[in-house]
Design a protein around this motif. Sequence first.
Motif, mmCIF file in Angstrom:
data_model
loop_
_atom_site.group_PDB
_atom_site.id
_atom_site.type_symbol
_atom_site.label_atom_id
_atom_site.label_comp_id
_atom_site.label_asym_id
_atom_site.label_seq_id
_atom_site.Cartn_x
_atom_site.Cartn_y
_atom_site.Cartn_z
ATOM 1 N N UNK A 76 0.894 -1.152 0.034
ATOM 2 C CA UNK A 76 -0.020 -0.043 0.023
ATOM 3 C C UNK A 76 0.832 1.228 0.106
ATOM 4 N N UNK A 77 1.999 1.047 0.625
ATOM 5 C CA UNK A 77 2.907 2.325 0.614
ATOM 6 C C UNK A 77 3.451 2.446 -0.860
ATOM 7 N N UNK A 78 3.646 1.592 -1.552
ATOM 8 C CA UNK A 78 4.009 1.549 -2.794
ATOM 9 C C UNK A 78 2.982 2.250 -3.753
ATOM 10 N N UNK A 79 1.677 1.694 -3.554
ATOM 11 C CA UNK A 79 0.555 2.083 -4.284
ATOM 12 C C UNK A 79 0.531 3.760 -4.186
ATOM 13 N N UNK A 80 0.667 4.155 -2.747
ATOM 14 C CA UNK A 80 0.516 5.690 -2.531
ATOM 15 C C UNK A 80 1.663 6.388 -3.121
ATOM 16 N N UNK A 81 2.803 5.744 -3.176
ATOM 17 C CA UNK A 81 3.987 6.267 -3.545
ATOM 18 C C UNK A 81 3.806 6.597 -5.169
ATOM 19 N N UNK A 82 3.127 5.694 -5.776
ATOM 20 C CA UNK A 82 2.835 5.755 -7.301
ATOM 21 C C UNK A 82 1.971 6.818 -7.708
ATOM 22 N N UNK A 83 1.159 7.332 -6.732
ATOM 23 C CA UNK A 83 0.171 8.331 -6.752
ATOM 24 C C UNK A 83 0.912 9.849 -6.975
ATOM 25 N N UNK A 84 2.039 9.615 -6.620
ATOM 26 C CA UNK A 84 2.790 11.179 -6.667
ATOM 27 C C UNK A 84 3.658 11.061 -7.748
ATOM 28 N N UNK A 85 3.849 10.044 -8.600
ATOM 29 C CA UNK A 85 5.125 9.778 -9.347
ATOM 30 C C UNK A 85 4.461 10.377 -10.793
ATOM 31 N N UNK A 86 5.390 10.319 -11.702
ATOM 32 C CA UNK A 86 5.111 10.911 -13.303
ATOM 33 C C UNK A 86 4.675 9.694 -13.841
ATOM 34 N N UNK A 87 3.625 10.166 -14.933
ATOM 35 C CA UNK A 87 3.091 8.825 -15.714
ATOM 36 C C UNK A 87 3.919 7.802 -16.145
ATOM 37 N N UNK A 88 5.142 8.754 -16.636
ATOM 38 C CA UNK A 88 6.155 7.811 -17.522
ATOM 39 C C UNK A 88 6.666 6.859 -16.371
ATOM 40 N N UNK A 89 6.947 7.072 -14.852
ATOM 41 C CA UNK A 89 7.573 6.062 -14.162
ATOM 42 C C UNK A 89 6.551 5.174 -13.691
ATOM 43 N N UNK A 90 5.146 5.520 -13.449
ATOM 44 C CA UNK A 90 4.063 4.825 -13.268
ATOM 45 C C UNK A 90 3.957 3.515 -14.367
ATOM 46 N N UNK B 234 3.485 23.686 -8.413
ATOM 47 C CA UNK B 234 2.932 22.208 -8.193
ATOM 48 C C UNK B 234 2.227 22.180 -6.969
ATOM 49 N N UNK B 235 1.753 21.025 -6.644
ATOM 50 C CA UNK B 235 0.900 20.725 -5.610
ATOM 51 C C UNK B 235 1.580 20.898 -4.151
ATOM 52 N N UNK B 236 1.160 20.712 -3.136
ATOM 53 C CA UNK B 236 2.052 20.913 -1.761
ATOM 54 C C UNK B 236 3.034 19.806 -1.344
ATOM 55 N N UNK B 237 2.814 18.854 -2.154
ATOM 56 C CA UNK B 237 3.905 17.658 -1.858
ATOM 57 C C UNK B 237 5.125 18.244 -3.152
ATOM 58 N N UNK B 238 4.804 19.014 -4.106
ATOM 59 C CA UNK B 238 5.564 18.945 -5.189
ATOM 60 C C UNK B 238 5.371 17.661 -6.154
ATOM 61 N N UNK B 239 4.434 17.022 -6.277
ATOM 62 C CA UNK B 239 4.247 15.886 -7.149
ATOM 63 C C UNK B 239 3.797 16.180 -8.317
ATOM 64 N N UNK B 240 2.642 17.046 -8.423
ATOM 65 C CA UNK B 240 1.906 17.175 -9.776
ATOM 66 C C UNK B 240 1.718 18.937 -10.045
ATOM 67 N N UNK B 241 1.670 19.283 -11.230
ATOM 68 C CA UNK B 241 1.354 20.393 -11.617
ATOM 69 C C UNK B 241 -0.001 20.819 -11.306
ATOM 70 N N UNK B 242 -0.252 22.011 -10.833
ATOM 71 C CA UNK B 242 -1.768 22.144 -10.576
ATOM 72 C C UNK B 242 -2.063 23.591 -11.128
ATOM 73 N N UNK B 372 16.561 14.552 -22.926
ATOM 74 C CA UNK B 372 15.112 14.845 -22.355
ATOM 75 C C UNK B 372 14.561 13.441 -22.618
ATOM 76 N N UNK B 373 13.639 13.074 -21.948
ATOM 77 C CA UNK B 373 12.632 11.891 -22.489
ATOM 78 C C UNK B 373 11.726 12.548 -23.152
ATOM 79 N N UNK B 374 10.983 11.358 -23.861
ATOM 80 C CA UNK B 374 9.839 11.771 -24.844
ATOM 81 C C UNK B 374 8.658 12.991 -23.891
ATOM 82 N N UNK B 375 8.678 12.617 -22.615
ATOM 83 C CA UNK B 375 7.903 13.612 -21.981
ATOM 84 C C UNK B 375 8.323 14.702 -21.521
ATOM 85 N N UNK B 376 9.838 15.094 -21.825
ATOM 86 C CA UNK B 376 10.345 16.471 -21.506
ATOM 87 C C UNK B 376 11.104 16.038 -20.351
ATOM 88 N N UNK B 377 11.234 14.874 -19.480
ATOM 89 C CA UNK B 377 12.093 14.731 -18.184
ATOM 90 C C UNK B 377 13.359 14.552 -18.425
#
Lengths: 179, 509
Positions: A76-90, B234-242, B372-377
Amino acid sequence: MDAFSFLRRRTFLKLGIAGLAGLGAAGGALWSMRGQAPAVAGLKVLDGHRFATMKAIAEAQLPLESAAVTSDHLARMFDGFLQGEHDENVADLATALLLVEFGPLIFEGRFVTFSHLALEDRRRHWRGWMESELALRRQVALAFRKFLHVVFFDDPKVWPAIGYPGPSLWGMPAEEPTP
Amino acid sequence: MSAGAIHDLSSDPRQGERSVDVLIIGSGCAGATAARALARAGREVLVLEEGGDLTGQKLTQRDGRMYDQLYQDRGGRMTSDLTMAVLQGRVLGGSAVINASDVVPLSDEVLRFWQRKHGLTDYSVEHLEPHRHQALADLRATPIPEEQVNRANRLLREGAAKIGAKGEVMLNNRVGCQGLGTCLIGCPIGAKQNPRVVAIPDALAAGATFLCRARAVRIDDASAELKRVSVRVLDANGYHEVGGFTVRARVVIMAASAVNSTQLVLRSGLGNQHAGKHLSLQPQLGIVARFREQVTPFRGIPQAYAVTEGERFDDERGLWGFRVEAIMGTPGIIASLLPRLGAEVMGAMAAYPQLAASLVLVPDEPSGTVGLTKAGRVRIDYEHKDNHKERLREGAKLAARCYLAAGAYEVEVPMHRPVVVTSERDLALIDAIPFEPCTAPLMSAHQQGGLRMAASEAEGACAQNGLLYGTRDVYCFDAALYPSSSSSHTQAPILATASFLSERLLAKG
């Protein structure tokens, strides 16, 4: 030099998927080997199959039989971790989980999936990933090992067993917030 | 002059377009130094920082949350083949928030090498001297006091002394250190004299504004009077662009690190044929030693002593050889380096209080690229040259000899199949390590190059004043400029060169 070292991670994963598809077309029964996807409540990113694979990796990687931390928690921690990852990594990690699940078939020719192996057999097979001559199998093993070790040993319930008294300042929270 | 402010945009992602005189991208050693110098000179300064502002009790001393919040890619940034972890900060104050607080100044030798080999005539010892001095003053650089050299570091020193290897207690930038031992995941008591503690407060007092959770993704109109920089919130955790907005600026200074400034140039379609090339990663290899005695390595300063016996200067390649430096981390990060499985994992970590560890650091040839990757990362490719591998082996053997001399019962190079040395007779095992991809605990903490400066456009991506060739007033002020390793630890060099470049920019008017 590893014969496959010219392959990049994404290329490998794509080839792996292509290989799986080919095997699937030829074998028919491949996908049924996994069985019914278990219903798991509360998942954010993973499906039931991949969640089961992640749990199985955690059980192979860590001595959870004697620990206060469960494979369900780690997955579940891994599942939660993925939620914050870029689509490419997921996408890469989801594919990696699929490859691990079918590893016994792909690399050992056995008609059984990873999560259905008995624990000792699964550990033997997982060591094959860690020590493989194929760089990209090592990469997959490394990625999951790093995640699992960081999460497991960051858990205060584990610290007494390794003689770590914990951070030296303040009363740190007993547990990390679940992502 | 009114005081500046720090704003975290995650709580207010809908921002309108802004205009500013100077936009600085990145708030670490380079960005904060430039912000202070330019704001003090009366320039209107806005600084963008992708990370959050974490100080005090927000620095929890816990692996999981801190690697997630303080490091690029949540601690997961790697070379494309996953062979080397690329450690970089992503927090207000930059990588100096999460470094080991070592101060190794930009040397006369390096400056003379840059002049002779790379034609960087502006980088004379005389020109840089006041800025090197300023850097050391900002860092409050002092030798680590003897009473703060912990047992793990003393063991390395004792071993080095027994085998006759030269070494030194390092300079550091701590004031009021309480020996918490968690430097690599931030100092909650603010003992580290990093930009968050020194230059950023100064810049704020001089009127600079800092925006956190603000990622610069593209520079347009780079040849125009007013540049247009696209920013994502970015969001409060810095994960996603908002959210997103645009900043128009007359001067743009990239100070986001060797890797990230280069990424921004590439994403913007800027830069010449040198952009993205000549990246140095300065590989480091982890070594673990096990003792019968209690070492308690997780308390005290993790990195205080270095064996410098193998360090030298090469007339053709600059900083060369290798160093062996003591190190330690919190349990999660140490365990993640150990290739164990099942019960072996707990067996290995049960010895955590009896461990000592080192890093073999190799100043490398700039043999990497940023793409860069295809996604620009970010995509980092790195050619691990034979001479790097050879020096890593030499360093690992020297570390093993030191620890064995100090009484270790075994020393391990935690390869994917662990290489364990219990006596000098076993050192040949280290000679046989091939360093195939993804087999060794390799990491990089001092990335340099990617936008190499040079005397002419034919030789580099940036001019000696940091100007990105082909642009008008788009500059790079960080380690991306360095044509070779500036030092075994880059914070002091970056502070010095950013100060120098800021002065030149102000002189330009």
